[in-house]
Motif scaffolding. Structure first.
Motif, PDB file in Angstrom:
ATOM      1  N   THR A  22       0.797  -1.229   0.000  1.00 27.08           N
ATOM      2  CA  THR A  22       0.000   0.000   0.000  1.00 27.08           C
ATOM      3  C   THR A  22       0.827   1.276   0.000  1.00 27.08           C
ATOM      4  N   ASP A  23       2.086   1.170   0.433  1.00 27.20           N
ATOM      5  CA  ASP A  23       2.967   2.339   0.590  1.00 27.20           C
ATOM      6  C   ASP A  23       2.416   3.375   1.547  1.00 27.20           C
ATOM      7  N   ARG A  24       1.605   2.935   2.516  1.00 27.27           N
ATOM      8  CA  ARG A  24       1.031   3.857   3.504  1.00 27.27           C
ATOM      9  C   ARG A  24       1.087   3.222   4.889  1.00 27.27           C
ATOM     10  N   PHE A  25       1.289   4.073   5.886  1.00 25.65           N
ATOM     11  CA  PHE A  25       1.204   3.602   7.266  1.00 25.65           C
ATOM     12  C   PHE A  25       0.804   4.750   8.174  1.00 25.65           C
ATOM     13  N   GLY A  26       0.208   4.377   9.298  1.00 21.54           N
ATOM     14  CA  GLY A  26      -0.122   5.325  10.338  1.00 21.54           C
ATOM     15  C   GLY A  26       0.794   5.103  11.519  1.00 21.54           C
ATOM     16  N   LEU A  27       1.133   6.158  12.195  1.00 22.17           N
ATOM     17  CA  LEU A  27       1.951   6.080  13.405  1.00 22.17           C
ATOM     18  C   LEU A  27       1.107   6.665  14.521  1.00 22.17           C
ATOM     19  N   ASN A  28       0.619   5.791  15.399  1.00 17.18           N
ATOM     20  CA  ASN A  28      -0.239   6.162  16.520  1.00 17.18           C
ATOM     21  C   ASN A  28       0.627   6.220  17.771  1.00 17.18           C
ATOM     22  N   ILE A  29       0.967   7.420  18.215  1.00 16.13           N
ATOM     23  CA  ILE A  29       1.837   7.590  19.373  1.00 16.13           C
ATOM     24  C   ILE A  29       0.990   7.408  20.627  1.00 16.13           C
ATOM     25  N   LEU A  30       1.391   6.456  21.476  1.00 18.77           N
ATOM     26  CA  LEU A  30       0.584   6.093  22.634  1.00 18.77           C
ATOM     27  C   LEU A  30       0.854   6.981  23.836  1.00 18.77           C
ATOM     28  N   GLY A  31      -0.180   7.105  24.671  1.00 21.70           N
ATOM     29  CA  GLY A  31      -0.084   7.857  25.909  1.00 21.70           C
ATOM     30  C   GLY A  31       0.252   6.943  27.071  1.00 21.70           C
ATOM     31  N   SER A  32       0.605   7.536  28.197  1.00 21.56           N
ATOM     32  CA  SER A  32       1.068   6.774  29.360  1.00 21.56           C
ATOM     33  C   SER A  32       0.008   5.840  29.927  1.00 21.56           C
ATOM     34  N   ASP A  33      -1.255   6.048  29.583  1.00 22.65           N
ATOM     35  CA  ASP A  33      -2.329   5.175  30.060  1.00 22.65           C
ATOM     36  C   ASP A  33      -2.660   4.056  29.072  1.00 22.65           C
ATOM     37  N   GLN A  34      -1.799   3.837  28.067  1.00 18.00           N
ATOM     38  CA  GLN A  34      -2.113   2.865  27.020  1.00 18.00           C
ATOM     39  C   GLN A  34      -1.133   1.697  26.946  1.00 18.00           C
ATOM     40  N   ALA A  35      -0.549   1.325  28.080  1.00 15.03           N
ATOM     41  CA  ALA A  35       0.382   0.191  28.098  1.00 15.03           C
ATOM     42  C   ALA A  35      -0.308  -1.110  27.694  1.00 15.03           C
ATOM     43  N   ALA A  36      -1.558  -1.302  28.100  1.00 17.12           N
ATOM     44  CA  ALA A  36      -2.279  -2.527  27.720  1.00 17.12           C
ATOM     45  C   ALA A  36      -2.466  -2.597  26.206  1.00 17.12           C
ATOM     46  N   LEU A  37      -2.707  -1.462  25.584  1.00 10.13           N
ATOM     47  CA  LEU A  37      -2.852  -1.410  24.128  1.00 10.13           C
ATOM     48  C   LEU A  37      -1.521  -1.755  23.450  1.00 10.13           C
ATOM     49  N   ALA A  38      -0.432  -1.235  23.974  1.00 11.40           N
ATOM     50  CA  ALA A  38       0.895  -1.545  23.436  1.00 11.40           C
ATOM     51  C   ALA A  38       1.175  -3.037  23.533  1.00 11.40           C
ATOM     52  N   THR A  39       0.832  -3.645  24.654  1.00 10.37           N
ATOM     53  CA  THR A  39       1.044  -5.077  24.843  1.00 10.37           C
ATOM     54  C   THR A  39       0.188  -5.886  23.880  1.00 10.37           C
ATOM     55  N   ALA A  40      -1.070  -5.495  23.708  1.00 17.46           N
ATOM     56  CA  ALA A  40      -1.970  -6.219  22.805  1.00 17.46           C
ATOM     57  C   ALA A  40      -1.461  -6.178  21.368  1.00 17.46           C
ATOM     58  N   PHE A  41      -0.965  -5.032  20.922  1.00 12.05           N
ATOM     59  CA  PHE A  41      -0.496  -4.917  19.543  1.00 12.05           C
ATOM     60  C   PHE A  41       0.900  -5.504  19.353  1.00 12.05           C
ATOM     61  N   ALA A  42       1.588  -5.835  20.429  1.00 17.66           N
ATOM     62  CA  ALA A  42       2.900  -6.472  20.326  1.00 17.66           C
ATOM     63  C   ALA A  42       2.778  -7.968  20.042  1.00 17.66           C
ATOM     64  N   ARG A  43       1.599  -8.532  20.244  1.00 20.20           N
ATOM     65  CA  ARG A  43       1.379  -9.966  20.012  1.00 20.20           C
ATOM     66  C   ARG A  43       1.078 -10.238  18.547  1.00 20.20           C
ATOM     67  N   LYS A  44       1.249 -11.500  18.164  1.00 22.83           N
ATOM     68  CA  LYS A  44       0.833 -11.944  16.835  1.00 22.83           C
ATOM     69  C   LYS A  44      -0.685 -12.017  16.828  1.00 22.83           C
ATOM     70  N   GLY A  45      -1.291 -11.886  15.647  1.00 22.37           N
ATOM     71  CA  GLY A  45      -2.734 -12.048  15.608  1.00 22.37           C
ATOM     72  C   GLY A  45      -3.455 -11.247  14.557  1.00 22.37           C
ATOM     73  N   GLY A  46      -2.738 -10.528  13.699  1.00 24.40           N
ATOM     74  CA  GLY A  46      -3.377  -9.805  12.609  1.00 24.40           C
ATOM     75  C   GLY A  46      -4.460  -8.862  13.073  1.00 24.40           C
ATOM     76  N   SER A  47      -5.608  -8.914  12.393  1.00 20.57           N
ATOM     77  CA  SER A  47      -6.691  -7.980  12.678  1.00 20.57           C
ATOM     78  C   SER A  47      -7.367  -8.260  14.020  1.00 20.57           C
ATOM     79  N   LEU A  48      -7.082  -9.424  14.654  1.00 17.19           N
ATOM     80  CA  LEU A  48      -7.639  -9.708  15.982  1.00 17.19           C
ATOM     81  C   LEU A  48      -7.163  -8.681  17.009  1.00 17.19           C
ATOM     82  N   LYS A  49      -6.038  -8.062  16.752  1.00 12.94           N
ATOM     83  CA  LYS A  49      -5.512  -7.053  17.663  1.00 12.94           C
ATOM     84  C   LYS A  49      -6.479  -5.875  17.793  1.00 12.94           C
ATOM     85  N   PHE A  50      -7.293  -5.663  16.776  1.00 12.33           N
ATOM     86  CA  PHE A  50      -8.203  -4.520  16.758  1.00 12.33           C
ATOM     87  C   PHE A  50      -9.530  -4.810  17.467  1.00 12.33           C
TER      88      PHE A  50
END
Length: 169
Positions: free
Chosen positions: A71-99
């Motif tokens: 696609t030659d496109r990407f988004g960069l979503n900079i996380l806040g200090s209250d979003q560690a659980a989100l960072a952990t969830a997206f660090a796992r394998k799982g494709g669109s299940l992460k969403f």
């Protein structure tokens, strides 16, 4: 110039040194048709102000890199200090299940995580070989700052930035 083999413990020592470097945490996203993909990264930095550019590193074998390559496109979503659980969830394998259960919208043709501290919509200017990663040089097309403290990664744990004046006696 030859590269070190890493067989003498260099990789382990390098990993230890890098654990002592605080880094910002973000989720890089892209769309494969209408399927969102994303992964947590701590290897990104601003590259240029004129034109606005960022640098982000993705694992050579990642599904996300394959999607961004198409696609030659990407988004960069900079996380806040209250979003560690989100960072952990997206660090796992799982494709669109992460969403699953994560509020997001399409912005500039890529997934934007609602509630992220900041968002950059980018097009790939150039991919660069970086060992077991590919470094993407990205032209910033959309920049939307947020507020709050950033999520950082330091010494194998999540944290945030605190100004020195806040910690001085």
């Amino acid at each position: 110039m030859s590269r070190p083999s890493g067989d003498d413990g260099l990789r382990d020592r390098f990993r230890e040194v890098m654990a002592g470097v605080p880094t910002p945490v973000s989720v890089v996203t892209s769309l494969d048709g209408d399927r969102p993909h994303g992964t947590t990264v701590s290897a990104f930095v601003s590259l240029s102000m004129a034109p606005p550019m960022v640098l982000v590193a993705l694992d050579r074998g990642s599904d996300l890199l394959a999607v961004v390559g198409r696609t030659d496109r990407f988004g960069l979503n900079i996380l806040g200090s209250d979003q560690a659980a989100l960072a952990t969830a997206f660090a796992r394998k799982g494709g669109s299940l992460k969403f699953a259960g994560v509020p997001w919208e399409t912005a500039d043709g890529v997934p934007r995580l609602l509630g992220a501290r900041g968002f950059l919509g980018c097009t790939v200017a150039q991919p660069v070989d970086g060992g077991d990663h590919v470094v993407l040089l990205g032209d910033v097309r959309v920049a939307d700052p947020g507020s709050g403290r950033p999520l950082t990664y330091y010494s194998r744990d999540f944290g945030t930035h605190v100004a020195l004046d806040a910690v001085r006696p």
